[in-house]
Motif scaffolding. Structure first.
Motif, PDB file in Angstrom:
ATOM      1  N   LEU A 260      -6.971   9.419  10.301  1.00  0.00           N
ATOM      2  CA  LEU A 260      -7.591   8.088  10.279  1.00  0.00           C
ATOM      3  C   LEU A 260      -7.281   7.361   8.966  1.00  0.00           C
ATOM      4  N   TYR A 261      -7.313   8.122   7.873  1.00  0.00           N
ATOM      5  CA  TYR A 261      -7.001   7.537   6.570  1.00  0.00           C
ATOM      6  C   TYR A 261      -5.547   7.046   6.540  1.00  0.00           C
ATOM      7  N   GLU A 262      -4.668   7.869   7.121  1.00  0.00           N
ATOM      8  CA  GLU A 262      -3.250   7.480   7.141  1.00  0.00           C
ATOM      9  C   GLU A 262      -3.047   6.241   8.003  1.00  0.00           C
ATOM     10  N   LEU A 263      -3.734   6.196   9.158  1.00  0.00           N
ATOM     11  CA  LEU A 263      -3.618   5.029  10.022  1.00  0.00           C
ATOM     12  C   LEU A 263      -4.123   3.768   9.327  1.00  0.00           C
ATOM     13  N   ALA A 264      -5.153   3.949   8.490  1.00  0.00           N
ATOM     14  CA  ALA A 264      -5.753   2.797   7.807  1.00  0.00           C
ATOM     15  C   ALA A 264      -4.949   2.348   6.597  1.00  0.00           C
ATOM     16  N   THR A 265      -4.168   3.256   5.996  1.00  0.00           N
ATOM     17  CA  THR A 265      -3.511   2.931   4.727  1.00  0.00           C
ATOM     18  C   THR A 265      -1.981   2.953   4.786  1.00  0.00           C
ATOM     19  N   LYS A 266      -1.401   3.511   5.833  1.00  0.00           N
ATOM     20  CA  LYS A 266       0.055   3.661   5.882  1.00  0.00           C
ATOM     21  C   LYS A 266       0.680   2.736   6.926  1.00  0.00           C
ATOM     22  N   ASP A 267       1.904   2.340   6.657  1.00  0.00           N
ATOM     23  CA  ASP A 267       2.692   1.596   7.630  1.00  0.00           C
ATOM     24  C   ASP A 267       3.191   2.562   8.698  1.00  0.00           C
ATOM     25  N   SER A 268       2.990   2.232   9.953  1.00  0.00           N
ATOM     26  CA  SER A 268       3.274   3.180  11.033  1.00  0.00           C
ATOM     27  C   SER A 268       4.760   3.501  11.152  1.00  0.00           C
ATOM     28  N   LEU A 269       5.638   2.569  10.795  1.00  0.00           N
ATOM     29  CA  LEU A 269       7.081   2.807  10.939  1.00  0.00           C
ATOM     30  C   LEU A 269       7.645   3.585   9.763  1.00  0.00           C
ATOM     31  N   THR A 270       7.426   3.102   8.556  1.00  0.00           N
ATOM     32  CA  THR A 270       8.084   3.676   7.376  1.00  0.00           C
ATOM     33  C   THR A 270       7.277   4.761   6.694  1.00  0.00           C
ATOM     34  N   LYS A 271       5.970   4.876   7.027  1.00  0.00           N
ATOM     35  CA  LYS A 271       5.066   5.887   6.466  1.00  0.00           C
ATOM     36  C   LYS A 271       4.756   5.673   4.981  1.00  0.00           C
ATOM     37  N   VAL A 272       5.183   4.549   4.412  1.00  0.00           N
ATOM     38  CA  VAL A 272       4.714   4.204   3.066  1.00  0.00           C
ATOM     39  C   VAL A 272       3.417   3.413   3.232  1.00  0.00           C
ATOM     40  N   TYR A 273       2.754   3.097   2.116  1.00  0.00           N
ATOM     41  CA  TYR A 273       1.460   2.428   2.201  1.00  0.00           C
ATOM     42  C   TYR A 273       1.603   1.013   2.761  1.00  0.00           C
ATOM     43  N   ASN A 274       0.487   0.524   3.321  1.00  0.00           N
ATOM     44  CA  ASN A 274       0.497  -0.841   3.839  1.00  0.00           C
ATOM     45  C   ASN A 274       0.020  -1.831   2.772  1.00  0.00           C
ATOM     46  N   ARG A 275       0.045  -3.093   3.127  1.00  0.00           N
ATOM     47  CA  ARG A 275      -0.244  -4.163   2.169  1.00  0.00           C
ATOM     48  C   ARG A 275      -1.688  -4.103   1.658  1.00  0.00           C
ATOM     49  N   ASN A 276      -2.641  -3.852   2.553  1.00  0.00           N
ATOM     50  CA  ASN A 276      -4.050  -3.811   2.143  1.00  0.00           C
ATOM     51  C   ASN A 276      -4.301  -2.730   1.104  1.00  0.00           C
ATOM     52  N   TYR A 277      -3.728  -1.534   1.357  1.00  0.00           N
ATOM     53  CA  TYR A 277      -3.908  -0.439   0.406  1.00  0.00           C
ATOM     54  C   TYR A 277      -3.280  -0.803  -0.942  1.00  0.00           C
ATOM     55  N   PHE A 278      -2.119  -1.448  -0.889  1.00  0.00           N
ATOM     56  CA  PHE A 278      -1.418  -1.790  -2.123  1.00  0.00           C
ATOM     57  C   PHE A 278      -2.237  -2.764  -2.967  1.00  0.00           C
ATOM     58  N   ILE A 279      -2.803  -3.776  -2.328  1.00  0.00           N
ATOM     59  CA  ILE A 279      -3.584  -4.772  -3.070  1.00  0.00           C
ATOM     60  C   ILE A 279      -4.807  -4.122  -3.707  1.00  0.00           C
ATOM     61  N   GLU A 280      -5.473  -3.223  -2.965  1.00  0.00           N
ATOM     62  CA  GLU A 280      -6.631  -2.524  -3.539  1.00  0.00           C
ATOM     63  C   GLU A 280      -6.202  -1.671  -4.731  1.00  0.00           C
ATOM     64  N   SER A 281      -5.048  -1.007  -4.609  1.00  0.00           N
ATOM     65  CA  SER A 281      -4.535  -0.178  -5.710  1.00  0.00           C
ATOM     66  C   SER A 281      -4.194  -1.043  -6.921  1.00  0.00           C
ATOM     67  N   LEU A 282      -3.619  -2.220  -6.656  1.00  0.00           N
ATOM     68  CA  LEU A 282      -3.277  -3.144  -7.745  1.00  0.00           C
ATOM     69  C   LEU A 282      -4.530  -3.573  -8.507  1.00  0.00           C
ATOM     70  N   ARG A 283      -5.580  -3.906  -7.784  1.00  0.00           N
ATOM     71  CA  ARG A 283      -6.814  -4.350  -8.433  1.00  0.00           C
ATOM     72  C   ARG A 283      -7.448  -3.226  -9.245  1.00  0.00           C
ATOM     73  N   THR A 284      -7.391  -2.018  -8.701  1.00  0.00           N
ATOM     74  CA  THR A 284      -7.908  -0.864  -9.444  1.00  0.00           C
ATOM     75  C   THR A 284      -7.110  -0.641 -10.721  1.00  0.00           C
ATOM     76  N   LYS A 285      -5.781  -0.741 -10.596  1.00  0.00           N
ATOM     77  CA  LYS A 285      -4.915  -0.535 -11.760  1.00  0.00           C
ATOM     78  C   LYS A 285      -5.126  -1.645 -12.800  1.00  0.00           C
ATOM     79  N   ALA A 286      -5.395  -2.867 -12.345  1.00  0.00           N
ATOM     80  CA  ALA A 286      -5.629  -3.976 -13.277  1.00  0.00           C
ATOM     81  C   ALA A 286      -6.900  -3.737 -14.098  1.00  0.00           C
TER      82      ALA A 286
END
Length: 561
Positions: A260-286
């Motif tokens: 479920l976590y992977e479905l929520a955070t990963k792109d189904s085709l490429t298996k890298v993270y999706n845009r929503n996860y990336f933005i949350e990670s960016l804000r945390t890193k900021a």
């Protein structure tokens, strides 16, 4: 699953047969009057369904004989209409799984019992295939436990009378049965050591002490269950089954949660993270960067001419290109770097503890690796990349604007290159580049767009001439024309923005004034030959034309869209 139905009436045979065979089990039936001539124990049944008009002493003797002598863990379901409370108590005490009513037989409830029998059978099979360690300083207890495992045909069991012998071999076992109190090392210490080296192990504590504090502590540090001495076979096996079942359920839940976590955070085709996860990670890193002052950089990548790839080779091949690109990114970046599919053919990367200069080097390695990437049946692939570093006054919008503009400049000046912080590079491999006019520059106002296009064309003419010393006079004339056109454009732009009520008009005028003053200063340097045509070209084109459009003019484009 093998089920034996001892019946008195044939009314339930069909429905029981269908249910058991739907579970891929084997159904055997026999009338109760024929049971004396039926060698029931020659076949290992997992389930006995005893149908009887009443629970008689003969019936109870039959059940006891079956349950005690069966080599497998047999489950018993009694179907009867005559059974008082005392009889029910004796039946459950004997080990019966369920008592069901014959006249009001519920097939859905029966199917739930079948599911339980299947789970028990699965656990028994698993128990035969896992390695088990038993440690108890009592030889008598070890022999009892040895008999228990022998009865269920579990042979991968090692027995230790000394805990010292076990602690050096903890990695080799899946299930540990541990005595709480022993002369050398207590069970609590064994649990602690086992969990350090083998965190997935199942541990069952056996003890003759009913005081719960020590048991509670053992459960809190990793024991899965406990059994009180003296040991009883049914309870012993039951607790093992329950522990294994709970452990399996825990693993399944963990796996489902991970899915479920992977479905929520990963792109189904490429298996890298999706845009929503990336933005949350960016804000945390900021937020982290504000506290630590450690730098981090961002890279935005776009596959060049990807629409042509889809049109030429089909979308399936296009998907292969995206997948292979994501694999190259994963291989070239660190585990701490975050890769996401930003959208379509774009990928975005966050590089912790990375300066802009280092991020540019990484982007160049990625660009070169993808250019060398070979996909059967597809022409060579190239990418354009934008790079920037997070600045203290940045937010999501500002950093992605800078990143997006850098990427577009890379694409508009020949593709297959890296551009950082919106800085236009007027050469590529020591050759002049041309800036491509396109939708990226369009404001929506016809006059402004016409003048911008003319300025960009003049910039391209200057770029093509400024590298040749023989073209000095031509370059100088082009600069004068560019300056005149820029001054006129700024004047017309200000009038237009005043007419539409642009809120930041005064600030925009101040930017224009500053740019003209600096441009005239650069022109003097060119006339006195203190500056070379290339130096002046870089400034005028980067700061006055392209830089001004993407850094300042883009802010008012919404007025016309």
């Amino acid at each position: 699953m093998k089920a034996l139905h001892v019946y008195t009436k044939s009314s339930l045979k069909e429905v029981l047969t269908n249910s058991i065979e739907l579970k891929k089990g084997t159904y055997v039936s026999i009338h109760k009057d024929e049971i004396k001539d039926f060698h029931i124990l020659e076949v290992e049944y997992n389930l006995i369904i005893l149908e009887n008009d009443g629970i008689t002493p003969d019936c109870e003797d039959f059940l006891l004989n079956i349950i005690k002598q069966s080599k497998v863990q047999v489950s018993v379901i009694v179907i009867t209409d005559i059974c008082d409370f005392n009889q029910k108590s004796r039946l459950y005490d004997m080990g019966v799984m369920a008592i069901m009513n014959h006249n009001n037989f519920e097939i859905n409830r029966f199917n739930l019992y079948l599911d339980t029998v299947l789970k028990i059978e699965e656990t028994v099979s698993e128990l035969k295939n896992i390695k088990i360690a038993v440690v108890d300083d009592s030889r008598f207890s070890l022999e009892i436990i040895r008999g228990f495992f022998k009865r269920i045909q579990s042979n991968q069991v090692d027995y230790f009378q000394s805990a010292d012998e076990l602690v050096t071999h903890t990695k080799g076992y899946d299930l540990f049965i541990v005595d709480l109190v022993m002369p050398d090392i207590n069970g609590e210490e064994i649990i602690y050591r086992v969990k350090q080296s083998n965190p997935d192990a199942i541990i069952i504590l056996i003890t003759s002490y009913s005081e719960g504090r020590a048991i509670q502590h053992c459960l809190s540090i990793g024991a899965n269950d406990f059994i009180l001495k003296p040991l009883d076979f049914k309870m012993f096996i039951l607790r093992i089954y329950v522990s294994i079942s709970n452990y399996r359920l825990h693993k399944e839940n963990a796996k489902n949660s991970e899915l479920l976590y992977e479905l929520a955070t990963k792109d189904s085709l490429t298996k890298v993270y999706n845009r929503n996860y990336f933005i949350e990670s960016l804000r945390t890193k900021a937020i982290e960067a504000q506290r630590t002052s450690l730098p981090f950089s961002l890279i935005l990548l776009d596959l060049d001419n990807f629409k042509q790839i889809n049109d030429e080779y089909g979308h399936l091949k296009g998907d292969v290109v995206l997948i292979q690109t994501s694999k190259v990114l994963t291989y070239k970046l660190r585990e701490s770097d975050i890769i996401c599919r930003w959208g379509g053919e774009e990928f975005c990367m966050l590089l912790p503890n990375t300066t802009r200069e280092d991020a540019i080097k990484v982007a160049e390695k990625i660009r070169a690796a993808i250019e060398e990437m070979h996909i059967e049946g597809v022409r060579p692939i190239t990418v354009s990349l934008g790079v920037t570093i997070w600045q203290p006054d940045d937010n999501d919008a500002s950093v992605f604007k800078r990143l997006d503009n850098s990427l577009y400049l890379a694409k508009l000046t020949g593709k297959n290159k890296v551009v950082s912080n919106e800085e236009l590079i007027i050469t590529n491999n020591n050759k002049p580049v041309a800036v491509e006019w396109g939708p990226f520059f369009r404001s929506g106002n016809a006059q402004i767009d016409t003048e911008h296009q003319k300025l960009i064309q003049l910039s391209n003419d200057i770029i093509s001439k400024c590298f040749d010393d023989d073209n000095y006079e031509i370059t100088l004339a082009l600069f004068e024309e560019l300056i005149d056109d820029t001054v006129e454009h700024f004047r017309n732009e200000e009038k237009t923005l005043e007419q539409v009520g642009y809120a930041n008009l005064q600030e925009h005028k101040d930017i224009h004034k500053n740019l003209i003053e600096r441009t005239l200063f650069m022109q003097k340097g060119l006339l006195s030959k203190k500056l070379t045509p290339i130096q002046v070209a870089k400034y005028v084109i980067q700061d006055v034309v392209i830089g001004h459009i993407i850094k300042s003019d883009f802010d008012y484009y919404d007025c016309f869209r």
